[in-house]
Design a protein around this motif. Structure first.
Motif, PDB file in Angstrom:
ATOM      1  N   VAL A 127      66.368  -5.966-102.410  1.00 33.12           N
ATOM      2  CA  VAL A 127      66.916  -4.965-101.491  1.00 33.12           C
ATOM      3  C   VAL A 127      65.958  -4.765-100.322  1.00 33.12           C
ATOM      4  O   VAL A 127      64.778  -4.467-100.520  1.00 33.12           O
ATOM      5  N   THR A 128      66.469  -4.932 -99.106  1.00 26.39           N
ATOM      6  CA  THR A 128      65.684  -4.675 -97.900  1.00 26.39           C
ATOM      7  C   THR A 128      66.283  -3.482 -97.166  1.00 26.39           C
ATOM      8  O   THR A 128      67.478  -3.449 -96.874  1.00 26.39           O
ATOM      9  N   ASN A 129      65.433  -2.511 -96.895  1.00 24.00           N
ATOM     10  CA  ASN A 129      65.877  -1.290 -96.223  1.00 24.00           C
ATOM     11  C   ASN A 129      65.821  -1.481 -94.706  1.00 24.00           C
ATOM     12  O   ASN A 129      64.739  -1.709 -94.151  1.00 24.00           O
ATOM     13  N   ARG A 130      66.938  -1.348 -94.031  1.00 24.93           N
ATOM     14  CA  ARG A 130      67.002  -1.482 -92.579  1.00 24.93           C
ATOM     15  C   ARG A 130      67.512  -0.207 -91.920  1.00 24.93           C
ATOM     16  O   ARG A 130      68.148  -0.233 -90.875  1.00 24.93           O
ATOM     17  N   GLU A 145      64.794  -2.230-117.762  1.00 20.43           N
ATOM     18  CA  GLU A 145      63.369  -1.906-117.813  1.00 20.43           C
ATOM     19  C   GLU A 145      63.097  -0.716-116.893  1.00 20.43           C
ATOM     20  O   GLU A 145      63.589  -0.653-115.767  1.00 20.43           O
ATOM     21  N   ASN A 146      62.273   0.205-117.409  1.00 12.20           N
ATOM     22  CA  ASN A 146      62.091   1.494-116.743  1.00 12.20           C
ATOM     23  C   ASN A 146      61.655   1.372-115.285  1.00 12.20           C
ATOM     24  O   ASN A 146      62.128   2.116-114.411  1.00 12.20           O
ATOM     25  N   ARG A 147      60.791   0.402-114.974  1.00 12.17           N
ATOM     26  CA  ARG A 147      60.247   0.322-113.618  1.00 12.17           C
ATOM     27  C   ARG A 147      61.288  -0.114-112.593  1.00 12.17           C
ATOM     28  O   ARG A 147      61.024  -0.096-111.391  1.00 12.17           O
ATOM     29  N   PHE A 148      62.481  -0.478-113.057  1.00  9.17           N
ATOM     30  CA  PHE A 148      63.545  -0.873-112.124  1.00  9.17           C
ATOM     31  C   PHE A 148      64.698   0.128-112.104  1.00  9.17           C
ATOM     32  O   PHE A 148      65.785  -0.183-111.633  1.00  9.17           O
ATOM     33  N   ASP A 149      64.440   1.347-112.627  1.00  8.58           N
ATOM     34  CA  ASP A 149      65.507   2.347-112.714  1.00  8.58           C
ATOM     35  C   ASP A 149      65.826   2.985-111.359  1.00  8.58           C
ATOM     36  O   ASP A 149      66.846   3.657-111.215  1.00  8.58           O
ATOM     37  N   GLY A 150      64.930   2.827-110.394  1.00 10.48           N
ATOM     38  CA  GLY A 150      65.252   3.246-109.032  1.00 10.48           C
ATOM     39  C   GLY A 150      65.098   4.725-108.731  1.00 10.48           C
ATOM     40  O   GLY A 150      65.738   5.220-107.796  1.00 10.48           O
ATOM     41  N   VAL A 151      64.269   5.439-109.507  1.00  9.57           N
ATOM     42  CA  VAL A 151      64.063   6.865-109.247  1.00  9.57           C
ATOM     43  C   VAL A 151      62.769   7.030-108.461  1.00  9.57           C
ATOM     44  O   VAL A 151      61.678   6.817-108.992  1.00  9.57           O
ATOM     45  N   ALA A 152      62.887   7.406-107.210  1.00  9.87           N
ATOM     46  CA  ALA A 152      61.719   7.547-106.337  1.00  9.87           C
ATOM     47  C   ALA A 152      60.759   8.594-106.894  1.00  9.87           C
ATOM     48  O   ALA A 152      61.170   9.679-107.301  1.00  9.87           O
ATOM     49  N   GLY A 153      59.475   8.239-106.894  1.00 11.25           N
ATOM     50  CA  GLY A 153      58.459   9.170-107.363  1.00 11.25           C
ATOM     51  C   GLY A 153      58.295   9.175-108.869  1.00 11.25           C
ATOM     52  O   GLY A 153      57.382   9.821-109.381  1.00 11.25           O
ATOM     53  N   LEU A 154      59.164   8.500-109.587  1.00 12.36           N
ATOM     54  CA  LEU A 154      59.054   8.445-111.047  1.00 12.36           C
ATOM     55  C   LEU A 154      58.881   6.997-111.509  1.00 12.36           C
ATOM     56  O   LEU A 154      57.948   6.685-112.246  1.00 12.36           O
ATOM     57  N   THR A 155      59.779   6.122-111.095  1.00 12.22           N
ATOM     58  CA  THR A 155      59.699   4.726-111.545  1.00 12.22           C
ATOM     59  C   THR A 155      59.304   3.773-110.425  1.00 12.22           C
ATOM     60  O   THR A 155      59.014   2.610-110.693  1.00 12.22           O
ATOM     61  N   GLN A 156      59.339   4.234-109.191  1.00 13.05           N
ATOM     62  CA  GLN A 156      58.934   3.383-108.078  1.00 13.05           C
ATOM     63  C   GLN A 156      58.677   4.247-106.844  1.00 13.05           C
ATOM     64  O   GLN A 156      59.088   5.409-106.777  1.00 13.05           O
ATOM     65  N   ASP A 157      57.996   3.655-105.862  1.00 13.94           N
ATOM     66  CA  ASP A 157      57.854   4.306-104.567  1.00 13.94           C
ATOM     67  C   ASP A 157      59.131   4.088-103.765  1.00 13.94           C
ATOM     68  O   ASP A 157      59.848   3.093-103.956  1.00 13.94           O
ATOM     69  N   PRO A 158      59.430   5.001-102.846  1.00 10.88           N
ATOM     70  CA  PRO A 158      60.597   4.780-101.978  1.00 10.88           C
ATOM     71  C   PRO A 158      60.454   3.471-101.199  1.00 10.88           C
ATOM     72  O   PRO A 158      59.352   3.034-100.876  1.00 10.88           O
ATOM     73  N   ILE A 159      61.579   2.844-100.920  1.00 13.23           N
ATOM     74  CA  ILE A 159      61.601   1.653-100.077  1.00 13.23           C
ATOM     75  C   ILE A 159      61.698   2.144 -98.636  1.00 13.23           C
ATOM     76  O   ILE A 159      62.733   2.669 -98.205  1.00 13.23           O
ATOM     77  N   ALA A 160      60.630   1.991 -97.896  1.00 15.19           N
ATOM     78  CA  ALA A 160      60.602   2.476 -96.511  1.00 15.19           C
ATOM     79  C   ALA A 160      61.334   1.500 -95.592  1.00 15.19           C
ATOM     80  O   ALA A 160      61.640   0.355 -95.965  1.00 15.19           O
ATOM     81  N   ASP A 161      61.589   1.969 -94.401  1.00 16.58           N
ATOM     82  CA  ASP A 161      62.236   1.152 -93.378  1.00 16.58           C
ATOM     83  C   ASP A 161      61.489  -0.171 -93.205  1.00 16.58           C
ATOM     84  O   ASP A 161      60.274  -0.187 -92.974  1.00 16.58           O
ATOM     85  N   GLY A 162      62.192  -1.285 -93.347  1.00 16.93           N
ATOM     86  CA  GLY A 162      61.592  -2.603 -93.188  1.00 16.93           C
ATOM     87  C   GLY A 162      61.008  -3.187 -94.453  1.00 16.93           C
ATOM     88  O   GLY A 162      60.635  -4.365 -94.469  1.00 16.93           O
ATOM     89  N   GLU A 163      60.925  -2.398 -95.519  1.00 20.48           N
ATOM     90  CA  GLU A 163      60.341  -2.889 -96.769  1.00 20.48           C
ATOM     91  C   GLU A 163      61.415  -3.484 -97.693  1.00 20.48           C
ATOM     92  O   GLU A 163      62.608  -3.207 -97.548  1.00 20.48           O
ATOM     93  N   THR A 164      60.940  -4.279 -98.641  1.00 20.21           N
ATOM     94  CA  THR A 164      61.821  -4.931 -99.612  1.00 20.21           C
ATOM     95  C   THR A 164      61.326  -4.631-101.024  1.00 20.21           C
ATOM     96  O   THR A 164      60.125  -4.584-101.270  1.00 20.21           O
ATOM     97  N   PHE A 165      62.266  -4.415-101.918  1.00 19.69           N
ATOM     98  CA  PHE A 165      61.943  -4.221-103.341  1.00 19.69           C
ATOM     99  C   PHE A 165      62.906  -5.079-104.142  1.00 19.69           C
ATOM    100  O   PHE A 165      64.118  -5.066-103.893  1.00 19.69           O
ATOM    101  N   THR A 166      62.374  -5.818-105.112  1.00 17.83           N
ATOM    102  CA  THR A 166      63.218  -6.677-105.951  1.00 17.83           C
ATOM    103  C   THR A 166      63.413  -6.039-107.318  1.00 17.83           C
ATOM    104  O   THR A 166      62.451  -5.784-108.039  1.00 17.83           O
TER     105      THR A 166
END
Length: 554
Positions: A127-130, A145-166
């Motif tokens: 996922v790339t945030n544009r 797997e918990n680290r891919f659950d997509g909860v900002a601040g709990l399982t991952q950092d937010p995907i900022a503008d221009g960043e990618t998370f797999t």
């Protein structure tokens, strides 16, 4: 009016800087204006010029939507084990009711791509945030797997503008799941960030026969004659009841149409992606067979007259259309007018089925008359059957607390609690609801045993624990309302409601709790990690109604 800048635009627009997010005062472009209100609902005295105490927010405010690429209808993407899908989050142009709007899309589509994978596989979504808003993607209902659950601040950092998370997504269960942001869902999801993930069963006869399949992604959006009603920037508006829309959307459009032949059996996958609206879906006079919900099939198929589907829930039904003609798929409800204390019948058309052409009468048509007993589901549930009547391990009560609301709202709300519908099917008090924000309203999950509330609740389990949780929706609270309760990362059975045992079980991840009701959930703690429990009304989540529990390995 303050101006923020668009981060990335495709093609010829990429070199330009644009005002993407707008804020305005009353009367300016993008400024506050009151949502549409039924003319039978009188203005509450003292609120004539009131505005929500947060700034208004729109995507692309004051800009020509034509400068954004047109969104395309959702396309199916079949992923094999190990495949990767690249999916951008971007601003798109959508047409609703003949008018263009700047909205958001996954992969430039509405809804996002229908991702299909086989049960037991592992797929990757890059996922790339544009857009300027930070975001994540939550894979709703997937025991991943918990680290891919997509909860900002709990399982991952937010995907900022221009960043990618797999995201690496294991899919252990068959069923219809969905994905959406887990940051300001009240804005991002409402603007179009949602899509389905269909996990195919291994057995070809997992479901009974049908001629074909249709997806119905149910939504609504709040629009008046000038366009989209702004969202709150610092906090959500509509914090009391959630943001009801005025236009019904099915698969992202307001005029969804389906062709069918008489006798044809169509399998419908229903997903409710609305912020707060619970739908009661009818298929005219056609016969409807309920076969599955969030995480797989029911123990037994049943005939139903309609399907009640709360935000984030999914249901699967087979429908046979008996004769030629037009059939409306409708949301048929008993609406409430909180000002007058009255209920009245109301119906919205979600889609129209045109039944024509040569009739079908084959083995699939005839097989529709039989109801299946799903032995595989019963065998899966069997190890838990002895635990259905176990004592309750934990209890929760839902309630609400308010502060700094205008006095006329408080006075009206106190009078309003003389009549409380179990389910708020419509916005029966749109002005008061709009004026309430997440800074003034706190929705609460309270644990009576400890007195802890929301984020202070501390539950810890081990993998293999089977836990019974009782949840009570207190009708004596300031403004009681139904809540769709969602548990991340695990699956559960609703064992009973209001003391009545459930005799047709199905694995769930989300279920609705009407006002005044009690429900018991038997949760299988099978997945280690830090997981969230929350109300899936987007505005209630952002008004505090959530907590995190831990599941550890042995």
């Amino acid at each position: 009016m303050r101006v923020l800048l668009l981060a990335v635009l495709p093609g010829a627009l990429a070199a330009q800087e644009h005002q993407m997010m707008g804020h305005g005062e009353h009367g300016e472009a993008g400024g506050w204006r009151m949502p549409p209100m039924d003319m039978t609902m009188p203005m509450v005295p003292g609120l004539e010029n009131a505005l929500p105490p947060v700034r208004p927010f729109l995507i692309g405010d004051g800009m020509d939507p034509a400068m954004f690429p047109a969104a395309e209808p959702s396309r199916r993407v079949v992923l094999a084990d190990g495949d990767t899908l690249d999916m951008d989050v971007s601003v798109v142009r959508r047409t609703i009711g003949g008018r263009d709007y700047a909205m958001l899309g996954y992969g430039g589509q509405y809804p996002g791509p229908l991702i299909q994978a086989d049960r037991g596989s592992r797929i990757m979504v890059r996922v790339t945030n544009r857009i300027q808003l930070p975001t994540t993607v939550h894979w709703h209902g997937i025991r991943l797997e918990n680290r891919f659950d997509g909860v900002a601040g709990l399982t991952q950092d937010p995907i900022a503008d221009g960043e990618t998370f797999t995201y690496e997504i294991d899919v252990p269960d068959a069923g219809m799941f969905w994905y959406h942001p887990h940051m300001r869902e009240d804005v991002q999801q409402d603007l179009g960030l949602y899509g389905n993930l269909l996990v195919m069963p291994a057995a070809p006869d997992y479901y009974g026969p049908s001629h074909r399949e249709e997806l119905l992604v149910l939504d609504d959006i709040l629009i008046d004659g000038q366009g989209l009603i702004p969202w709150g920037e610092e906090a959500p508006t509509h914090a009391l009841m959630g943001r009801f829309g005025t236009v019904m959307l099915t698969n992202g459009v307001d005029d969804h149409r389906i062709e069918a032949r008489a006798g044809e059996v169509i399998r419908f996958y229903l997903t409710n992606v609305a912020n707060t609206r619970t739908f009661n879906v009818r298929f005219g006079n056609a016969r409807v067979k309920l076969i599955a919900s969030d995480i797989g099939k029911f123990e037994r198929e049943t005939w139903v007259e309609s399907v009640v589907i709360a935000p984030a829930e999914r249901y699967v039904v087979d429908v046979r259309f008996p004769e030629a003609g037009q059939v409306g798929i409708t949301n048929t409800i008993q609406a409430v007018n909180h000002f007058r204390g009255t209920f009245y019948p109301h119906e919205d058309t979600l889609a129209v089925v045109s039944v024509n052409g040569p009739a079908v009468d084959d083995a699939v048509t005839q097989a529709f008359d039989a109801l299946r007993e799903n032995r595989d589901v019963a065998e899966d549930i069997e190890p838990f059957r002895a635990l259905l009547g176990k004592p309750v391990d934990y209890e929760l009560v839902t309630t609400v607390r308010v502060r700094d609301l205008p006095v006329p709202i408080v006075a009206s709300m106190e009078a309003d609690t003389f009549y409380v519908p179990p389910v708020e099917w419509n916005d029966g008090m749109p002005m008061m609801n709009w004026l309430s924000t997440g800074t003034q309203v706190t929705w609460i999950l309270r644990e009576p045993a400890s007195g802890r509330e929301n984020g202070d609740i501390q539950w810890r389990f081990r993998v293999g624990d089977v836990v019974k949780i009782r949840v009570f929706n207190d009708p004596e609270s300031f403004h009681p309302m139904n809540h769709p309760i969602h548990i991340h990362g695990q699956r559960f059975l609703v064992t009973e409601r209001d003391g009545i045992p459930n005799t047709n079980l199905v694995w769930k991840d989300t279920t609705i709790l009407p006002v005044g009701s009690t429900m018991d959930l038997l949760v299988e703690m099978s997945n280690p990690g830090s997981w969230m429990v929350h109300c899936h009304i987007a505005e209630h989540l952002h008004a505090g109604m959530m907590f995190v529990f831990e599941v550890t390995e042995e």
